[in-house]
Design a protein around this motif. Structure first.
Motif, PDB file in Angstrom:
ATOM      1  N   ALA A  70       0.805  -1.222   0.000  1.00 30.96           N
ATOM      2  CA  ALA A  70       0.000   0.000   0.000  1.00 30.96           C
ATOM      3  C   ALA A  70       0.837   1.271   0.000  1.00 30.96           C
ATOM      4  O   ALA A  70       0.341   2.348  -0.337  1.00 30.96           O
ATOM      5  N   GLU A  71       2.112   1.164   0.350  1.00 27.06           N
ATOM      6  CA  GLU A  71       3.015   2.317   0.378  1.00 27.06           C
ATOM      7  C   GLU A  71       3.884   2.422  -0.876  1.00 27.06           C
ATOM      8  O   GLU A  71       4.873   3.150  -0.894  1.00 27.06           O
ATOM      9  N   ASP A  72       3.525   1.678  -1.919  1.00 24.35           N
ATOM     10  CA  ASP A  72       4.249   1.678  -3.199  1.00 24.35           C
ATOM     11  C   ASP A  72       5.693   1.198  -3.068  1.00 24.35           C
ATOM     12  O   ASP A  72       6.566   1.596  -3.835  1.00 24.35           O
ATOM     13  N   ARG A  73       5.928   0.362  -2.086  1.00 22.94           N
ATOM     14  CA  ARG A  73       7.236  -0.287  -1.899  1.00 22.94           C
ATOM     15  C   ARG A  73       7.055  -1.769  -2.193  1.00 22.94           C
ATOM     16  O   ARG A  73       5.962  -2.315  -2.029  1.00 22.94           O
ATOM     17  N   HIS A 131       6.608  -5.477  -1.745  1.00 17.49           N
ATOM     18  CA  HIS A 131       6.133  -6.288  -0.631  1.00 17.49           C
ATOM     19  C   HIS A 131       7.253  -7.217  -0.182  1.00 17.49           C
ATOM     20  O   HIS A 131       7.967  -7.796  -1.000  1.00 17.49           O
ATOM     21  N   GLY A 132       7.426  -7.356   1.123  1.00 19.83           N
ATOM     22  CA  GLY A 132       8.472  -8.208   1.663  1.00 19.83           C
ATOM     23  C   GLY A 132       8.398  -9.643   1.174  1.00 19.83           C
ATOM     24  O   GLY A 132       9.428 -10.309   1.011  1.00 19.83           O
ATOM     25  N   ALA A 133       7.198 -10.130   0.912  1.00 22.97           N
ATOM     26  CA  ALA A 133       7.038 -11.505   0.447  1.00 22.97           C
ATOM     27  C   ALA A 133       7.697 -11.723  -0.918  1.00 22.97           C
ATOM     28  O   ALA A 133       8.196 -12.808  -1.211  1.00 22.97           O
ATOM     29  N   VAL A 134       7.721 -10.693  -1.743  1.00 18.93           N
ATOM     30  CA  VAL A 134       8.357 -10.808  -3.064  1.00 18.93           C
ATOM     31  C   VAL A 134       9.869 -10.929  -2.901  1.00 18.93           C
ATOM     32  O   VAL A 134      10.506 -11.787  -3.528  1.00 18.93           O
ATOM     33  N   LEU A 135      10.454 -10.097  -2.046  1.00 18.69           N
ATOM     34  CA  LEU A 135      11.896 -10.184  -1.807  1.00 18.69           C
ATOM     35  C   LEU A 135      12.257 -11.503  -1.127  1.00 18.69           C
ATOM     36  O   LEU A 135      13.284 -12.104  -1.433  1.00 18.69           O
ATOM     37  N   PHE A 136      11.398 -11.961  -0.215  1.00 21.42           N
ATOM     38  CA  PHE A 136      11.615 -13.251   0.429  1.00 21.42           C
ATOM     39  C   PHE A 136      11.618 -14.369  -0.614  1.00 21.42           C
ATOM     40  O   PHE A 136      12.477 -15.252  -0.585  1.00 21.42           O
ATOM     41  N   ALA A 137      10.651 -14.334  -1.533  1.00 20.77           N
ATOM     42  CA  ALA A 137      10.572 -15.357  -2.582  1.00 20.77           C
ATOM     43  C   ALA A 137      11.824 -15.336  -3.461  1.00 20.77           C
ATOM     44  O   ALA A 137      12.324 -16.396  -3.860  1.00 20.77           O
ATOM     45  N   LEU A 138      12.343 -14.151  -3.754  1.00 17.96           N
ATOM     46  CA  LEU A 138      13.555 -14.040  -4.561  1.00 17.96           C
ATOM     47  C   LEU A 138      14.741 -14.657  -3.823  1.00 17.96           C
ATOM     48  O   LEU A 138      15.519 -15.423  -4.402  1.00 17.96           O
ATOM     49  N   ALA A 139      14.874 -14.347  -2.535  1.00 19.52           N
ATOM     50  CA  ALA A 139      15.953 -14.925  -1.728  1.00 19.52           C
ATOM     51  C   ALA A 139      15.813 -16.442  -1.646  1.00 19.52           C
ATOM     52  O   ALA A 139      16.796 -17.183  -1.795  1.00 19.52           O
ATOM     53  N   ASP A 140      14.611 -16.919  -1.432  1.00 21.30           N
ATOM     54  CA  ASP A 140      14.354 -18.354  -1.321  1.00 21.30           C
ATOM     55  C   ASP A 140      14.692 -19.079  -2.615  1.00 21.30           C
ATOM     56  O   ASP A 140      15.240 -20.192  -2.597  1.00 21.30           O
ATOM     57  N   GLN A 141      14.422 -18.445  -3.742  1.00 21.85           N
ATOM     58  CA  GLN A 141      14.721 -19.068  -5.035  1.00 21.85           C
ATOM     59  C   GLN A 141      16.233 -19.179  -5.245  1.00 21.85           C
ATOM     60  O   GLN A 141      16.726 -20.220  -5.691  1.00 21.85           O
ATOM     61  N   ALA A 142      16.971 -18.132  -4.920  1.00 26.21           N
ATOM     62  CA  ALA A 142      18.433 -18.197  -5.050  1.00 26.21           C
ATOM     63  C   ALA A 142      18.994 -19.287  -4.146  1.00 26.21           C
ATOM     64  O   ALA A 142      19.865 -20.072  -4.551  1.00 26.21           O
ATOM     65  N   PHE A 143      18.504 -19.354  -2.926  1.00 23.82           N
ATOM     66  CA  PHE A 143      18.906 -20.369  -1.959  1.00 23.82           C
ATOM     67  C   PHE A 143      18.632 -21.774  -2.497  1.00 23.82           C
ATOM     68  O   PHE A 143      19.498 -22.656  -2.473  1.00 23.82           O
ATOM     69  N   TYR A 174      15.407  -6.929   6.183  1.00 25.12           N
ATOM     70  CA  TYR A 174      15.254  -5.914   5.148  1.00 25.12           C
ATOM     71  C   TYR A 174      15.969  -4.641   5.582  1.00 25.12           C
ATOM     72  O   TYR A 174      15.828  -4.205   6.717  1.00 25.12           O
ATOM     73  N   PHE A 175      16.715  -4.027   4.648  1.00 24.68           N
ATOM     74  CA  PHE A 175      17.487  -2.832   4.971  1.00 24.68           C
ATOM     75  C   PHE A 175      17.009  -1.581   4.246  1.00 24.68           C
ATOM     76  O   PHE A 175      17.141  -0.482   4.755  1.00 24.68           O
ATOM     77  N   GLN A 176      16.514  -1.756   3.034  1.00 22.54           N
ATOM     78  CA  GLN A 176      16.190  -0.605   2.196  1.00 22.54           C
ATOM     79  C   GLN A 176      15.028  -0.970   1.287  1.00 22.54           C
ATOM     80  O   GLN A 176      14.968  -2.092   0.780  1.00 22.54           O
ATOM     81  N   ALA A 177      14.128  -0.039   1.074  1.00 17.54           N
ATOM     82  CA  ALA A 177      12.977  -0.287   0.212  1.00 17.54           C
ATOM     83  C   ALA A 177      13.378  -0.339  -1.253  1.00 17.54           C
ATOM     84  O   ALA A 177      14.364   0.276  -1.673  1.00 17.54           O
ATOM     85  N   THR A 178      12.605  -1.089  -2.023  1.00 16.61           N
ATOM     86  CA  THR A 178      12.721  -1.073  -3.481  1.00 16.61           C
ATOM     87  C   THR A 178      11.350  -0.701  -4.034  1.00 16.61           C
ATOM     88  O   THR A 178      10.327  -0.848  -3.358  1.00 16.61           O
ATOM     89  N   VAL A 179      11.348  -0.210  -5.274  1.00 18.00           N
ATOM     90  CA  VAL A 179      10.117   0.298  -5.880  1.00 18.00           C
ATOM     91  C   VAL A 179      10.005  -0.211  -7.315  1.00 18.00           C
ATOM     92  O   VAL A 179      10.923  -0.829  -7.849  1.00 18.00           O
ATOM     93  N   VAL A 180       8.867   0.092  -7.929  1.00 18.05           N
ATOM     94  CA  VAL A 180       8.605  -0.314  -9.307  1.00 18.05           C
ATOM     95  C   VAL A 180       9.767   0.104 -10.206  1.00 18.05           C
ATOM     96  O   VAL A 180      10.247   1.238 -10.141  1.00 18.05           O
ATOM     97  N   GLY A 181      10.225  -0.840 -11.024  1.00 19.86           N
ATOM     98  CA  GLY A 181      11.307  -0.584 -11.961  1.00 19.86           C
ATOM     99  C   GLY A 181      12.671  -0.992 -11.453  1.00 19.86           C
ATOM    100  O   GLY A 181      13.601  -1.166 -12.245  1.00 19.86           O
ATOM    101  N   LYS A 194      22.794  -2.932  -0.914  1.00 20.82           N
ATOM    102  CA  LYS A 194      22.191  -4.095  -0.275  1.00 20.82           C
ATOM    103  C   LYS A 194      20.822  -3.699   0.262  1.00 20.82           C
ATOM    104  O   LYS A 194      20.700  -2.758   1.040  1.00 20.82           O
ATOM    105  N   VAL A 195      19.782  -4.411  -0.185  1.00 20.08           N
ATOM    106  CA  VAL A 195      18.421  -4.100   0.251  1.00 20.08           C
ATOM    107  C   VAL A 195      17.907  -5.108   1.281  1.00 20.08           C
ATOM    108  O   VAL A 195      16.984  -4.804   2.033  1.00 20.08           O
ATOM    109  N   ALA A 196      18.507  -6.303   1.311  1.00 21.15           N
ATOM    110  CA  ALA A 196      18.104  -7.320   2.283  1.00 21.15           C
ATOM    111  C   ALA A 196      19.187  -8.387   2.350  1.00 21.15           C
ATOM    112  O   ALA A 196      20.024  -8.503   1.438  1.00 21.15           O
TER     113      ALA A 196
END
Length: 142
Positions: free
Chosen positions: A56-59, A61-73, A93-100, A130-132
């Protein structure tokens, strides 16, 4: 691909198995995760953030970054030729990411034992910030 073909590919070419089978899992495909590099005990994957991945804050979602980390793992742990599954994964999580933004996740081993291994996964944006950071433990079927 059948389970027998999976087993044969895992045994004959574990890097191809990790890239094609583990890296091509349906959820990773749904998100659009790209497999950028796979070596023995190493993987780098990436994802370009889309509007549908945001909260909702245009950042992102943590679940997307988690899924990316899990896939690399998952790809890195399975690039060794031994069937591996996650026992645990945690993320900071350290830093927000946004669209693009293009976020990459790089998985490397911390410690590999006979039945379990511990992995580090660093997530960075297109600027190298580093974002996460995630840590995962895998179980190996030996």
């Amino acid at each position: 691909m059948s389970k027998d073909k999976h087993r044969k590919l895992r045994n004959e070419d574990p890097i191809a198995f990790a890239r094609e089978v583990v890296g091509g899992d349906p959820f990773a495909k749904l998100l659009g995760i790209s497999i950028d590099e796979v070596r023995d005990s190493y993987a780098r994957v990436s994802l370009t953030i889309q509007e549908s991945y945001c909260n909702a804050e245009d950042r992102t979602h943590g679940a997307v970054l988690f899924a990316l980390a899990d896939q690399a793992f998952a790809v890195a742990a399975n690039a060794r030729g031994i069937k591996s599954f996650a026992l645990e994964i945690k993320i900071n999580y350290f830093q927000a990411t946004v669209v693009g933004d293009c976020v990459s996740a790089e998985a490397t081993p911390i410690d590999i034992r006979n039945r379990v291994s511990l992995w580090n996964v660093d997530l960075t944006n297109q600027n190298g910030d580093k974002v996460a950071s995630a840590q995962g433990m895998a179980y190996h079927f030996v």
